[in-house]
Design a protein around this motif. Sequence first.
Motif, PDB file in Angstrom:
ATOM      1  N   LEU A 115       0.710  -1.052   0.182  1.00  0.00           N
ATOM      2  CA  LEU A 115       0.073   0.049   0.010  1.00  0.00           C
ATOM      3  C   LEU A 115       0.822   1.202  -0.018  1.00  0.00           C
ATOM      4  O   LEU A 115       0.297   2.410  -0.662  1.00  0.00           O
ATOM      5  N   LEU A 116       2.008   1.123   0.638  1.00  0.00           N
ATOM      6  CA  LEU A 116       2.767   2.322   0.447  1.00  0.00           C
ATOM      7  C   LEU A 116       3.315   2.437  -0.960  1.00  0.00           C
ATOM      8  O   LEU A 116       3.807   3.466  -1.375  1.00  0.00           O
ATOM      9  N   THR A 117       3.934   1.403  -1.430  1.00  0.00           N
ATOM     10  CA  THR A 117       4.258   1.348  -2.637  1.00  0.00           C
ATOM     11  C   THR A 117       3.344   2.119  -3.664  1.00  0.00           C
ATOM     12  O   THR A 117       3.722   2.957  -4.581  1.00  0.00           O
ATOM     13  N   LEU A 118       2.067   1.657  -3.515  1.00  0.00           N
ATOM     14  CA  LEU A 118       1.139   2.399  -4.262  1.00  0.00           C
ATOM     15  C   LEU A 118       0.940   3.998  -4.186  1.00  0.00           C
ATOM     16  O   LEU A 118       1.037   4.789  -5.152  1.00  0.00           O
ATOM     17  N   ALA A 119       1.363   4.484  -2.951  1.00  0.00           N
ATOM     18  CA  ALA A 119       1.295   5.736  -2.438  1.00  0.00           C
ATOM     19  C   ALA A 119       2.425   6.745  -3.090  1.00  0.00           C
ATOM     20  O   ALA A 119       2.549   7.486  -3.921  1.00  0.00           O
ATOM     21  N   GLU A 120       3.560   5.831  -3.042  1.00  0.00           N
ATOM     22  CA  GLU A 120       4.881   6.231  -3.585  1.00  0.00           C
ATOM     23  C   GLU A 120       4.834   6.253  -5.099  1.00  0.00           C
ATOM     24  O   GLU A 120       5.139   7.253  -5.500  1.00  0.00           O
ATOM     25  N   LYS A 121       4.377   5.194  -5.907  1.00  0.00           N
ATOM     26  CA  LYS A 121       4.011   5.258  -7.282  1.00  0.00           C
ATOM     27  C   LYS A 121       3.335   6.559  -7.889  1.00  0.00           C
ATOM     28  O   LYS A 121       3.724   6.943  -8.716  1.00  0.00           O
ATOM     29  N   GLU A 122       2.202   6.663  -7.118  1.00  0.00           N
ATOM     30  CA  GLU A 122       1.250   7.663  -7.664  1.00  0.00           C
ATOM     31  C   GLU A 122       1.912   9.193  -7.654  1.00  0.00           C
ATOM     32  O   GLU A 122       1.731   9.734  -8.559  1.00  0.00           O
ATOM     33  N   LEU A 123       2.788   9.344  -6.432  1.00  0.00           N
ATOM     34  CA  LEU A 123       3.493  10.445  -6.310  1.00  0.00           C
ATOM     35  C   LEU A 123       4.567  10.819  -7.659  1.00  0.00           C
ATOM     36  O   LEU A 123       4.596  11.765  -8.178  1.00  0.00           O
ATOM     37  N   PHE A 124       5.091   9.616  -7.525  1.00  0.00           N
ATOM     38  CA  PHE A 124       6.306   9.642  -8.326  1.00  0.00           C
ATOM     39  C   PHE A 124       5.841   9.564 -10.053  1.00  0.00           C
ATOM     40  O   PHE A 124       6.435  10.419 -10.664  1.00  0.00           O
ATOM     41  N   LEU A 125       4.812   9.164 -10.345  1.00  0.00           N
ATOM     42  CA  LEU A 125       4.295   8.766 -11.744  1.00  0.00           C
ATOM     43  C   LEU A 125       3.735  10.303 -11.943  1.00  0.00           C
ATOM     44  O   LEU A 125       4.134  10.815 -13.267  1.00  0.00           O
ATOM     45  N   ASN A 126       3.031  10.933 -11.194  1.00  0.00           N
ATOM     46  CA  ASN A 126       2.520  12.162 -11.637  1.00  0.00           C
ATOM     47  C   ASN A 126       3.706  13.259 -11.768  1.00  0.00           C
ATOM     48  O   ASN A 126       3.441  14.029 -12.494  1.00  0.00           O
ATOM     49  N   LYS A 127       4.764  13.078 -10.807  1.00  0.00           N
ATOM     50  CA  LYS A 127       5.873  13.971 -10.954  1.00  0.00           C
ATOM     51  C   LYS A 127       6.657  13.693 -12.445  1.00  0.00           C
ATOM     52  O   LYS A 127       7.227  14.573 -12.845  1.00  0.00           O
ATOM     53  N   ALA A 128       6.871  12.439 -12.662  1.00  0.00           N
ATOM     54  CA  ALA A 128       7.416  12.088 -13.807  1.00  0.00           C
ATOM     55  C   ALA A 128       7.008  12.462 -15.038  1.00  0.00           C
ATOM     56  O   ALA A 128       7.572  13.151 -16.148  1.00  0.00           O
ATOM     57  N   VAL A 129       5.599  12.785 -15.089  1.00  0.00           N
ATOM     58  CA  VAL A 129       4.808  13.228 -16.304  1.00  0.00           C
ATOM     59  C   VAL A 129       5.126  14.815 -16.122  1.00  0.00           C
ATOM     60  O   VAL A 129       5.562  15.342 -17.370  1.00  0.00           O
ATOM     61  N   LYS A 130       5.184  15.262 -15.028  1.00  0.00           N
ATOM     62  CA  LYS A 130       4.970  16.854 -15.324  1.00  0.00           C
ATOM     63  C   LYS A 130       6.661  17.123 -15.454  1.00  0.00           C
ATOM     64  O   LYS A 130       6.903  18.147 -15.973  1.00  0.00           O
ATOM     65  N   GLU A 131       7.293  16.588 -14.862  1.00  0.00           N
ATOM     66  CA  GLU A 131       8.930  16.816 -14.995  1.00  0.00           C
ATOM     67  C   GLU A 131       9.406  16.318 -16.300  1.00  0.00           C
ATOM     68  O   GLU A 131      10.795  16.443 -16.582  1.00  0.00           O
ATOM     69  N   GLU A 132       8.777  15.446 -17.062  1.00  0.00           N
ATOM     70  CA  GLU A 132       9.333  14.849 -18.319  1.00  0.00           C
ATOM     71  C   GLU A 132      10.243  13.918 -17.803  1.00  0.00           C
ATOM     72  O   GLU A 132      11.400  14.085 -18.674  1.00  0.00           O
ATOM     73  N   TYR A 133      10.368  13.126 -17.113  1.00  0.00           N
ATOM     74  CA  TYR A 133      11.606  12.264 -16.521  1.00  0.00           C
ATOM     75  C   TYR A 133      11.576  11.382 -17.665  1.00  0.00           C
ATOM     76  O   TYR A 133      10.731  10.605 -18.583  1.00  0.00           O
ATOM     77  N   LEU A 134      13.108  10.822 -18.051  1.00  0.00           N
ATOM     78  CA  LEU A 134      13.342   9.715 -18.898  1.00  0.00           C
ATOM     79  C   LEU A 134      13.532   8.501 -17.620  1.00  0.00           C
ATOM     80  O   LEU A 134      14.742   8.678 -17.022  1.00  0.00           O
ATOM     81  N   LEU A 135      12.878   7.449 -17.841  1.00  0.00           N
ATOM     82  CA  LEU A 135      13.112   6.273 -16.857  1.00  0.00           C
ATOM     83  C   LEU A 135      13.986   5.206 -17.403  1.00  0.00           C
ATOM     84  O   LEU A 135      13.733   4.993 -18.624  1.00  0.00           O
ATOM     85  N   PHE A 136      14.856   4.898 -16.630  1.00  0.00           N
ATOM     86  CA  PHE A 136      15.918   3.757 -17.085  1.00  0.00           C
ATOM     87  C   PHE A 136      15.515   2.366 -16.191  1.00  0.00           C
ATOM     88  O   PHE A 136      15.223   2.492 -14.747  1.00  0.00           O
ATOM     89  N   PHE A 137      15.017   1.506 -16.976  1.00  0.00           N
ATOM     90  CA  PHE A 137      14.378   0.288 -16.359  1.00  0.00           C
ATOM     91  C   PHE A 137      15.617  -0.518 -16.064  1.00  0.00           C
ATOM     92  O   PHE A 137      16.107  -1.233 -16.762  1.00  0.00           O
ATOM     93  N   GLU A 138      15.632  -1.172 -14.858  1.00  0.00           N
ATOM     94  CA  GLU A 138      16.821  -1.946 -14.303  1.00  0.00           C
ATOM     95  C   GLU A 138      16.297  -3.307 -14.826  1.00  0.00           C
ATOM     96  O   GLU A 138      17.502  -4.229 -15.256  1.00  0.00           O
ATOM     97  N   HIS A 139      15.260  -3.775 -14.538  1.00  0.00           N
ATOM     98  CA  HIS A 139      14.761  -5.196 -14.549  1.00  0.00           C
ATOM     99  C   HIS A 139      14.199  -5.720 -15.912  1.00  0.00           C
ATOM    100  O   HIS A 139      13.637  -6.531 -16.140  1.00  0.00           O
ATOM    101  N   ASP A 140      13.846  -4.498 -16.935  1.00  0.00           N
ATOM    102  CA  ASP A 140      13.210  -4.865 -18.076  1.00  0.00           C
ATOM    103  C   ASP A 140      14.167  -5.303 -18.979  1.00  0.00           C
ATOM    104  O   ASP A 140      14.755  -4.577 -19.470  1.00  0.00           O
ATOM    105  N   ALA A 141      13.926  -6.609 -19.607  1.00  0.00           N
ATOM    106  CA  ALA A 141      14.967  -7.336 -20.313  1.00  0.00           C
ATOM    107  C   ALA A 141      14.841  -6.640 -21.702  1.00  0.00           C
ATOM    108  O   ALA A 141      15.743  -6.989 -22.607  1.00  0.00           O
ATOM    109  N   HIS A 142      13.675  -6.086 -22.098  1.00  0.00           N
ATOM    110  CA  HIS A 142      13.487  -5.677 -23.207  1.00  0.00           C
ATOM    111  C   HIS A 142      13.238  -4.229 -23.636  1.00  0.00           C
ATOM    112  O   HIS A 142      13.388  -3.737 -24.815  1.00  0.00           O
ATOM    113  N   ASN A 143      13.310  -3.516 -22.719  1.00  0.00           N
ATOM    114  CA  ASN A 143      13.266  -2.057 -22.711  1.00  0.00           C
ATOM    115  C   ASN A 143      14.239  -1.497 -21.674  1.00  0.00           C
ATOM    116  O   ASN A 143      14.027  -1.526 -20.668  1.00  0.00           O
ATOM    117  N   GLN A 144      14.922  -0.476 -22.436  1.00  0.00           N
ATOM    118  CA  GLN A 144      15.957   0.212 -21.646  1.00  0.00           C
ATOM    119  C   GLN A 144      15.441   1.782 -21.031  1.00  0.00           C
ATOM    120  O   GLN A 144      15.517   1.700 -19.595  1.00  0.00           O
TER     121      GLN A 144
END
Length: 286
Positions: free
Chosen positions: A233-262
Amino acid sequence: MKLYPIETGNFKLDGGAMFGVVPKAIWQRTNPADANNQIDIAARSLLVEDGNRLILIDTGMGNKQSDKFFGYYNLWGNHSIDSSLKKLGFHRDDITDVFLTHLHFDHCGGCIQWNKDRTGYELAFKNAVFWTNEDHWKWATEPNAREKASFLKENLLPMQESGQLKFIKRTSDKYQSESELGFGFHFVDGHTDKQMLPQISYKGKQLVFMADLLPTVGHIPLPYVMGYDTRPLLTLAEKELFLNKAVKEEYLLFFEHDAHNQLGTLKQTEKGVRLDDIYTFDQIFN
């Protein structure tokens, strides 16, 4: 400053564990499972070349565990830290700093290796300082029953015994914009206590190393939380805050565990924050 993705090796994990309560019929659209219900997982590190410093963010599993141990994770592909560094003209002895987002074995196992005689352990990056934070170190070295199998003593104690372990000086903020390493961090506690997500300003982009807050592109929708998280449930809250900020700030996300998308960007939709586009590192920075 220069950044380089470092492929340390691929493995597989149970898709149900990776997506928690999300039905397989939904998650397998983005992360198809094999006959054993396992999905492809990467251990992708990031190398930061900054002046005289060569900083490696996370190290993957390493190679010192038993065949039985690795058998649980069905290693695949031919990536390794050494081959990835060699392609860039580097050697592991060139690494000055190893920054660890957290101390689960698939993020820090590569820090420690067998010594020449296989009678004990030694640092895999002998010239490096190893960075975590004091609260997470305590959490990892005095583990709860749920995470005990992920915090392995052979990955942790040799760092401490070497005298090359240091703690990030942190503020009380959830986002700390500066550190001794020249970049800032987002602190998140849902997956494990005091996980750190580096944010690096690079070539006009704000790149965020997602570690286990967003393991793969398939985990972007808000309810898609791993069964491995200690406080979902804490992850949910942290994700929501981060995702909204990432859209607003136009973050580029680096995926550590996605074998097919960097790399990926996000957008706001009627269904919430979703993937906007995916990129390779070369598409963005070369």
